[in-house]
Design a protein around this motif. Structure first.
Motif, PDB file in Angstrom:
ATOM      1  N   GLN A   7       0.811  -1.225   0.000  1.00  7.98           N
ATOM      2  CA  GLN A   7       0.000   0.000   0.000  1.00  7.98           C
ATOM      3  C   GLN A   7       0.845   1.275   0.000  1.00  7.98           C
ATOM      4  OE1 GLN A   7      -2.963  -0.691   3.243  1.00  7.98           O
ATOM      5  NE2 GLN A   7      -4.448  -0.440   1.598  1.00  7.98           N
ATOM      6  N   ALA A   8       1.953   1.240  -0.702  1.00  4.69           N
ATOM      7  CA  ALA A   8       2.829   2.409  -0.772  1.00  4.69           C
ATOM      8  C   ALA A   8       3.026   2.815  -2.230  1.00  4.69           C
ATOM      9  CB  ALA A   8       4.182   2.109  -0.138  1.00  4.69           C
ATOM     10  N   THR A   9       2.749   4.079  -2.520  1.00  6.80           N
ATOM     11  CA  THR A   9       2.986   4.623  -3.853  1.00  6.80           C
ATOM     12  C   THR A   9       3.509   6.041  -3.690  1.00  6.80           C
ATOM     13  OG1 THR A   9       2.014   4.957  -6.055  1.00  6.80           O
ATOM     14  CG2 THR A   9       0.643   5.534  -4.159  1.00  6.80           C
ATOM     15  N   ASP A  10       3.727   6.722  -4.786  1.00  7.22           N
ATOM     16  CA  ASP A  10       4.225   8.104  -4.700  1.00  7.22           C
ATOM     17  C   ASP A  10       3.037   9.047  -4.523  1.00  7.22           C
ATOM     18  OD1 ASP A  10       6.897   7.387  -5.026  1.00  7.22           O
ATOM     19  OD2 ASP A  10       6.701   7.333  -7.202  1.00  7.22           O
ATOM     20  N   GLN A  11       2.592   9.188  -3.280  1.00  7.41           N
ATOM     21  CA  GLN A  11       1.411  10.013  -3.021  1.00  7.41           C
ATOM     22  C   GLN A  11       1.663  11.511  -3.170  1.00  7.41           C
ATOM     23  OE1 GLN A  11      -0.566   6.879   0.143  1.00  7.41           O
ATOM     24  NE2 GLN A  11      -0.565   9.027   0.675  1.00  7.41           N
ATOM     25  N   PRO A  12       2.817  12.043  -2.722  1.00  9.90           N
ATOM     26  CA  PRO A  12       3.044  13.476  -2.941  1.00  9.90           C
ATOM     27  C   PRO A  12       3.034  13.779  -4.441  1.00  9.90           C
ATOM     28  CG  PRO A  12       4.603  12.608  -1.352  1.00  9.90           C
ATOM     29  CD  PRO A  12       3.910  11.422  -1.961  1.00  9.90           C
ATOM     30  N   GLY A  13       2.161  14.665  -4.859  1.00 13.47           N
ATOM     31  CA  GLY A  13       2.039  14.990  -6.273  1.00 13.47           C
ATOM     32  C   GLY A  13       0.938  14.220  -6.973  1.00 13.47           C
ATOM     33  N   LEU A  14       0.365  13.196  -6.308  1.00 17.26           N
ATOM     34  CA  LEU A  14      -0.746  12.463  -6.909  1.00 17.26           C
ATOM     35  C   LEU A  14      -1.917  13.420  -7.155  1.00 17.26           C
ATOM     36  CD1 LEU A  14      -1.601   9.575  -7.735  1.00 17.26           C
ATOM     37  CD2 LEU A  14      -2.554   9.293  -5.442  1.00 17.26           C
ATOM     38  N   LEU A  15      -2.132  14.306  -6.210  1.00 13.87           N
ATOM     39  CA  LEU A  15      -3.064  15.432  -6.378  1.00 13.87           C
ATOM     40  C   LEU A  15      -2.185  16.665  -6.504  1.00 13.87           C
ATOM     41  CD1 LEU A  15      -5.532  14.435  -3.521  1.00 13.87           C
ATOM     42  CD2 LEU A  15      -5.716  13.868  -5.950  1.00 13.87           C
ATOM     43  N   ASP A  16      -1.972  17.139  -7.722  1.00 12.09           N
ATOM     44  CA  ASP A  16      -0.872  18.069  -7.943  1.00 12.09           C
ATOM     45  C   ASP A  16      -1.314  19.534  -7.937  1.00 12.09           C
ATOM     46  OD1 ASP A  16      -2.039  18.546 -10.435  1.00 12.09           O
ATOM     47  OD2 ASP A  16      -0.661  17.223 -11.500  1.00 12.09           O
ATOM     48  N   HIS A  17      -0.338  20.411  -8.198  1.00 10.15           N
ATOM     49  CA  HIS A  17      -0.574  21.851  -8.119  1.00 10.15           C
ATOM     50  C   HIS A  17      -1.494  22.362  -9.220  1.00 10.15           C
ATOM     51  CE1 HIS A  17       2.040  23.000  -4.797  1.00 10.15           C
ATOM     52  NE2 HIS A  17       2.928  22.124  -5.228  1.00 10.15           N
ATOM     53  N   ARG A  18      -1.728  21.575 -10.238  1.00 13.75           N
ATOM     54  CA  ARG A  18      -2.678  22.031 -11.258  1.00 13.75           C
ATOM     55  C   ARG A  18      -4.080  22.155 -10.677  1.00 13.75           C
ATOM     56  NH1 ARG A  18      -2.226  17.691 -15.803  1.00 13.75           N
ATOM     57  NH2 ARG A  18      -2.091  16.404 -13.900  1.00 13.75           N
ATOM     58  N   HIS A  19      -4.370  21.330  -9.677  1.00 17.62           N
ATOM     59  CA  HIS A  19      -5.720  21.288  -9.125  1.00 17.62           C
ATOM     60  C   HIS A  19      -5.783  21.609  -7.647  1.00 17.62           C
ATOM     61  CE1 HIS A  19      -5.859  18.249 -12.581  1.00 17.62           C
ATOM     62  NE2 HIS A  19      -6.453  19.342 -13.009  1.00 17.62           N
ATOM     63  N   CYS A  20      -4.645  21.681  -6.977  1.00 17.96           N
ATOM     64  CA  CYS A  20      -4.613  21.997  -5.547  1.00 17.96           C
ATOM     65  C   CYS A  20      -3.930  23.345  -5.330  1.00 17.96           C
ATOM     66  CB  CYS A  20      -3.868  20.922  -4.759  1.00 17.96           C
ATOM     67  SG  CYS A  20      -4.722  19.343  -4.666  1.00 17.96           S
ATOM     68  N   ARG A  21      -4.463  24.124  -4.423  1.00 18.79           N
ATOM     69  CA  ARG A  21      -3.869  25.430  -4.125  1.00 18.79           C
ATOM     70  C   ARG A  21      -2.547  25.285  -3.364  1.00 18.79           C
ATOM     71  NH1 ARG A  21      -7.466  25.520  -7.145  1.00 18.79           N
ATOM     72  NH2 ARG A  21      -9.268  26.926  -7.156  1.00 18.79           N
ATOM     73  N   LEU A  22      -2.401  24.181  -2.664  1.00 16.95           N
ATOM     74  CA  LEU A  22      -1.188  23.923  -1.892  1.00 16.95           C
ATOM     75  C   LEU A  22      -1.026  22.419  -1.767  1.00 16.95           C
ATOM     76  CD1 LEU A  22       1.145  25.080  -0.057  1.00 16.95           C
ATOM     77  CD2 LEU A  22      -0.454  24.822   1.867  1.00 16.95           C
ATOM     78  N   VAL A  23       0.196  21.928  -1.967  1.00 22.12           N
ATOM     79  CA  VAL A  23       0.523  20.514  -1.775  1.00 22.12           C
ATOM     80  C   VAL A  23       1.763  20.452  -0.882  1.00 22.12           C
ATOM     81  CG1 VAL A  23       1.249  18.368  -2.877  1.00 22.12           C
ATOM     82  CG2 VAL A  23      -0.407  19.861  -4.032  1.00 22.12           C
ATOM     83  N   VAL A  24       1.673  19.719   0.225  1.00 20.80           N
ATOM     84  CA  VAL A  24       2.789  19.628   1.162  1.00 20.80           C
ATOM     85  C   VAL A  24       3.048  18.168   1.495  1.00 20.80           C
ATOM     86  CG1 VAL A  24       3.733  20.306   3.398  1.00 20.80           C
ATOM     87  CG2 VAL A  24       2.190  21.859   2.177  1.00 20.80           C
ATOM     88  N   ASP A  25       4.280  17.727   1.294  1.00 22.36           N
ATOM     89  CA  ASP A  25       4.740  16.423   1.757  1.00 22.36           C
ATOM     90  C   ASP A  25       5.316  16.647   3.147  1.00 22.36           C
ATOM     91  OD1 ASP A  25       5.613  13.845   2.037  1.00 22.36           O
ATOM     92  OD2 ASP A  25       7.243  13.994   0.582  1.00 22.36           O
ATOM     93  N   VAL A  26       4.527  16.398   4.155  1.00 25.21           N
ATOM     94  CA  VAL A  26       4.888  16.735   5.531  1.00 25.21           C
ATOM     95  C   VAL A  26       5.979  15.782   6.030  1.00 25.21           C
ATOM     96  CG1 VAL A  26       4.012  16.928   7.893  1.00 25.21           C
ATOM     97  CG2 VAL A  26       2.611  17.701   5.967  1.00 25.21           C
TER      98      VAL A  26
END
Length: 576
Positions: free
Chosen positions: A121-140
């Motif tokens: 159950q591990a994938t590259d989640q940061p960027g899966l919902l990217d800046h084209r559609h999100c106002r802010l994306v943070v990999d905490v």
């Protein structure tokens, strides 16, 4: 008693902070990796601080959260576990993006060491919902016991950034935000014990870590001077996009008797409370300790030196940030309040204590006197970067523009007395890289051909952008004079810990990196006139306005910079 796992502390702190910022509804799709968030949400629901909704289908959960936020305009959160669960939120995120709905996506994740290695159950989640559609994306950052308190402060600050971005509180369109939250085992909380350790608690009295401007006024303009000025307020003006913004900040400080330290940049005609030499005044450590500000107002990005950050971290000083856009500069994560730039338009209201302002003005005069004669300087020969920049500053014609390289030269300018009002100083402090500086200066010259344009850069900065000298025969040639402070390498590193005596065996090769290039010969090889000067008179003569591109090289001693820096620090430390 069993210690509370870092994942539990971080999840509790994040949801606690979001509730303080106005979150009222959270939708949960159950999973294992999201257990810390689930337990925290359940407890907040029991206490009546949050309304928890549970849905087994992530797609439905996302749209339920969207519905909860759509009309109320108050952010709602949706929590998922890791893996495909996050991808199922994409339709709701797209709708929130186009519908400008403040949706908060909180996706639990595997820690970095389990990404890309075939973990379940591990994938590259940061960027899966990217800046084209999100106002802010943070990999905490993954919570860790050895630095948990600092991480929680950053997490609370990130929560404020998320809400500000989702609601458009500081400008910009409302919309979805994605916080990806990696957690390491153990994921379940212990039985009993405090909700949060004392060093991970939030602000007193339930206040948010960062107070955001309300959206009641156009552009979020509420929260003006009344919230900014305390009797002992000190302002720091950092890098700003335009001279107009800098002028506005200095005028605001002057109108409220607020002493202001400004980084390298243009002067202002009306700046009665501007201290010379910027944040170098903070080197007077004993004096500053005796005059500790109640409030520190930061305008723009502070990028030169570490003294402002050290002051911001002092718990006795409350930090407020004035932002020119939807994201604000606060790398210490200590800001207690954020204000729109429109707050600086206010010219009435509270003023700083007159005695406070006079004391800082006195310090400014002491600093200026201490730096009239620079340590190690010479009247007969140019030996330090600050001496070169001082000659350049005084010799430029009225109305000229001066571009400063991003490394040592910008700091040399701070050692020069109060900048001239009639010279436009430009710096590239966005990322403060040394690449592209000569080309940037050439662009300034070509954009305003009627303005006498100069650049002062180090030798490595010049060599990084020697391609700027490649101007084809059919291309317009900039009227640009480039002054190269040639100290045979990256002398800025000599002023940092890498330049210490005990590390000198490694310094030259991997930090100073001298190239041995004849800078003047390189310029001539490209067909441009170049001259080498060693005295103030020679430099002044070389700066007389002239058409075309030309290079002026000033040889300096790399070793002088560390000695000069240490001597300056010692002089300033002794003040007061």
């Amino acid at each position: 008693m069993q210690p509370t796992p870092p994942a539990t502390v971080a999840a509790r702190a994040l949801l606690d902070e979001l509730v303080r910022l106005g979150l009222r509804h959270l939708v949960l799709s159950p999973g294992s990796r999201s257990a810390p968030l689930a337990y925290a949400a359940q407890q907040l629901d029991r206490e009546g601080r949050l309304r928890l909704h549970v849905r087994v289908d992530e797609r439905a959960a996302g749209f339920l959260a969207l519905g909860l936020a759509k009309v109320s305009r108050v952010p709602a959160a949706v929590v998922t576990t890791s893996g495909t669960a996050v991808a199922n939120l994409h339709p709701a995120v797209l709708e929130a993006h186009h519908g400008e709905v403040p949706l908060l996506v909180l996706s639990a994740d595997r820690p970095p060491e389990l990404r890309g290695v075939g973990a379940n159950q591990a994938t590259d989640q940061p960027g899966l919902l990217d800046h084209r559609h999100c106002r802010l994306v943070v990999d905490v950052e993954t919570p860790s016991a050895d630095r948990l308190a600092a991480q929680v402060r950053a997490l609370r600050s990130t929560a404020a950034r998320a809400v500000a971005a989702a609601t458009g509180a500081l400008g910009g369109d409302p919309g979805p935000v994605h916080l990806d939250l990696p957690y390491r085992d153990p994921l379940a909380p212990p039985v009993g014990g405090p909700w949060l350790p004392d060093d991970c608690a939030g602000r007193p009295d339930g206040r948010p870590w960062v107070v955001l401007p309300t959206a009641a006024a156009p552009g979020g303009a509420e929260g003006g001077t009344a919230d900014l000025v305390a009797p002992r307020t000190l302002a720091v003006v950092g890098d700003l996009a335009t001279r107009g913004q800098r002028d506005a900040a200095l005028a605001w400080a002057g109108a409220h008797d607020v002493p202001v330290l400004a980084e390298t940049g243009p002067g202002a005609a009306d700046a009665p409370t501007l201290l010379p030499h910027g944040a170098l005044a903070l080197a007077a450590a004993d004096w500053v300790e005796a005059h500790r500000p109640q409030r520190l107002v930061l305008v723009g990005r502070t990028t030169l030196g570490r003294s402002v950050a050290a002051l911001a971290r002092d718990p006795r000083t409350e930090v407020h940030v004035v932002s020119t856009g939807p994201r604000w500069a606060d790398p210490t994560h200590e800001a207690a309040g954020v204000h729109p730039f429109a707050a600086l338009a206010e010219r009435t209201g509270p003023r700083a204590d007159p005695t406070w302002a006079r004391d800082w003005a006195d310090l400014g005069r002491l600093v200026e006197e201490a730096l009239v004669e620079l340590p190690g300087g010479s009247h007969d020969r140019l030996t330090t970067g600050a001496e070169v920049v001082r000659v350049v500053d005084k010799a430029l014609p009225a109305g000229a523009r001066l571009f400063l390289g991003s490394s040592s030269v910008a700091r040399d300018h701070q050692l020069v007395a109060r900048p001239r009002v009639d010279v436009d100083v430009v710096v590239s402090r966005g990322l403060a890289g040394i690449d592209g500086c000569v080309s940037t200066a050439a662009g300034l010259a070509l954009a305003d051909p009627g303005v006498a344009t100069y650049a002062a850069v180090g030798d490595l900065t010049f060599l990084h952008d020697s391609g700027a000298l490649l101007v084809g025969p059919s291309e317009p040639v900039p009227d640009l004079t480039v002054v190269v402070l040639d100290d045979r390498g990256g002398s800025i590193f000599a002023t940092l810990e890498y330049g210490a005596k005990e590390l000198e065996d490694d310094f030259e090769r991997v930090f100073a990196t001298p190239t041995g290039t004849d800078v003047a010969a390189l310029a001539r090889a490209h067909g441009w006139p170049a001259t080498t000067v060693t005295t103030p008179d020679e430099l002044r003569a070389a700066l007389a306005p002239a058409p075309g591109l030309r290079v002026v090289v000033v040889p300096l001693d790399l070793g002088d910079r560390r000695a000069t820096g240490l001597a300056v620090a010692e002089r300033l430390r002794a003040l007061g």
